[in-house]
Scaffold this active site. Structure first.
Site, PDB file in Angstrom:
ATOM      1  N   LYS A   1       7.813  -2.272  -5.673  1.00 15.04           N
ATOM      2  CA  LYS A   1       8.923  -2.833  -5.069  1.00 15.04           C
ATOM      3  C   LYS A   1      10.029  -3.465  -6.184  1.00 15.04           C
ATOM      4  O   LYS A   1       9.582  -4.155  -7.098  1.00 15.04           O
ATOM      5  CB  LYS A   1       8.458  -3.905  -4.066  1.00 15.04           C
ATOM      6  CG  LYS A   1       7.579  -3.387  -3.224  1.00 15.04           C
ATOM      7  CD  LYS A   1       8.084  -2.573  -1.900  1.00 15.04           C
ATOM      8  CE  LYS A   1       7.337  -2.003  -0.696  1.00 15.04           C
ATOM      9  NZ  LYS A   1       8.245  -1.379   0.103  1.00 15.04           N
TER      10      LYS A   1
ATOM     11  N   LYS B   1       7.554   7.645   8.966  1.00 17.37           N
ATOM     12  CA  LYS B   1       6.654   6.664   9.563  1.00 17.37           C
ATOM     13  C   LYS B   1       6.639   6.868  10.845  1.00 17.37           C
ATOM     14  O   LYS B   1       7.617   6.675  11.892  1.00 17.37           O
ATOM     15  CB  LYS B   1       7.365   5.178   9.466  1.00 17.37           C
ATOM     16  CG  LYS B   1       7.089   4.791   7.839  1.00 17.37           C
ATOM     17  CD  LYS B   1       7.517   3.413   7.598  1.00 17.37           C
ATOM     18  CE  LYS B   1       7.355   2.738   6.121  1.00 17.37           C
ATOM     19  NZ  LYS B   1       7.995   1.852   5.493  1.00 17.37           N
TER      20      LYS B   1
HETATM   21 MG    MG Z   1       9.994   1.921   1.717  1.00 19.64          MG
END
Ligand code: MG
Length: 352
Positions: free
Chosen positions: A150, A243
């Site tokens: 991240k 997703k």
């Molecule tokens: Mg992502």
């Protein structure tokens, strides 16, 4: 025919907090749907989180939608189909029940052929450099061959260079969670050109064309097949993160995957720190041949410790996760684990 449904709000301790450009998660809250039909039962997991930092809806919104609208419609045989996060959980439970009743695995139903998916791991922001590099080394030593870090403004090239130094053999990816402006995102991807990354995920909030050597992957921008088509037409991505929860369910996700594949885009499975229920669905989907990139599917232990998942744990086997072959999802919550993790439960039955 649907007879009843149970909604479980569960809370699982995480082995370590997970920090992104947008939020910090210290415990995993999830909403599970269990349905009872005339033929058996099925499970689904909602990807909504406790807050709305990542998705526009949270667990309470989805619980209300399921309890007040979607489940009563299903109990009364009113056809429902909507591309929402709440519907996706119910769709999974219905599909799981149907497949269990006929003895077919979800992976087989979706058209998957592979026995394993390659595991990947996402590493949240860790400020202490040595703690960060130790985490990277530990994941590489555990067998993960793809590690996604991240990043956010001010914390991008440095951590990635450190990760590359301690784990030169793994595929490295970066995920900004849309935290850069379009102008800053162009500068970011140019800075990251020096590293041979698997991809740079969601550099900025809106899909814009960027000149980069590394692949650009969109995640938050992809909530429908139309979004994929539009992003591809705008030359805004080379890959998409899928997703199923955000796409409104497994059926929509499969259509979206086909569209991406036909557009020549690479596809990876996007994780949401799922419990074993959601993980099983994502593993089944990710075993489709259109998934050309390793995504966010980790072993259960990465988030919940060796015995902390709701289901039997998904474990690493040579850096891979085995695709369940049992009927439906192939897994279900262990009753004692479910009881220990449930913080709220409600049962919905047909009212005459
Ligand atoms: Mg992502």
């Amino acid at each position: 025919m649907l007879v009843a449904a149970d909604l479980y709000h569960v809370r699982l301790p995480l082995v370590a907090s997970f920090r992104t450009a947008r939020s910090t998660t210290a415990v995993k809250d999830a909403l599970l749907v269990r349905i009872e039909t005339s033929e058996g039962f099925g499970w689904g997991e909602c990807i909504a989180q406790i807050d709305r930092s990542y998705l526009p809806v949270n667990i309470d919104d989805c619980r209300s939608a399921l309890r007040d609208r979607l489940i009563p419609s299903a109990l009364n045989d009113v056809p429902i189909e909507e591309p929402t996060v709440a519907f996706a959980a119910l769709e999974c439970a219905v599909l799981d029940a149907e497949l269990r009743a006929r003895g077919e695995s979800l992976a087989s139903y979706l058209g998957a052929t592979s026995e394993f998916v390659t595991a990947g791991v996402a590493v949240g922001r860790i400020d202490h450099v040595e703690e960060f590099t130790r985490a990277i080394e530990a994941y590489a030593a555990a067998g993960y061959t793809r590690i996604k870090c991240k990043i956010q403004p001010g914390r991008d090239l440095g951590p990635l260079r450190a990760a590359r130094r301690v784990a030169p053999e793994v595929e490295l990816a970066a995920d900004a969670n849309g935290s850069y402006s379009p102008t800053a995102a162009q500068k970011l991807v140019e800075r990251l050109d020096e590293l041979d990354l698997q991809c740079v995920e969601q550099p900025c909030g809106t899909p814009v064309p960027l000149r980069a050597r590394n692949r650009i992957c969109l995640d938050e921008s992809i909530a429908s097949t139309d979004d994929i088509v539009a992003a591809h037409a705008a030359h805004a991505c080379d890959a998409v993160s899928i997703k199923p929860g955000r796409l409104g369910g497994l059926t929509n996700a499969r259509i979206a995957v086909s569209a991406a594949s036909h557009s020549g885009l690479d596809v990876l499975p996007g994780g949401m720190l799922e419990t074993g229920v959601g993980r099983a669905a994502l593993v089944a989907l990710a075993s489709l041949p259109a998934f050309t990139m390793t995504g966010d599917i980790s072993a259960s232990e990465r988030y919940f410790g060796p015995d902390g998942d709701l289901t039997e744990p998904f474990v690493l086997e040579d850096g891979r996760i085995r695709v369940p072959t049992g009927p439906g999802l192939g897994v279900e919550p262990i009753p004692e684990r479910l009881a220990a993790c449930t913080v709220a439960h409600e049962r919905i039955t047909k009212k005459d």
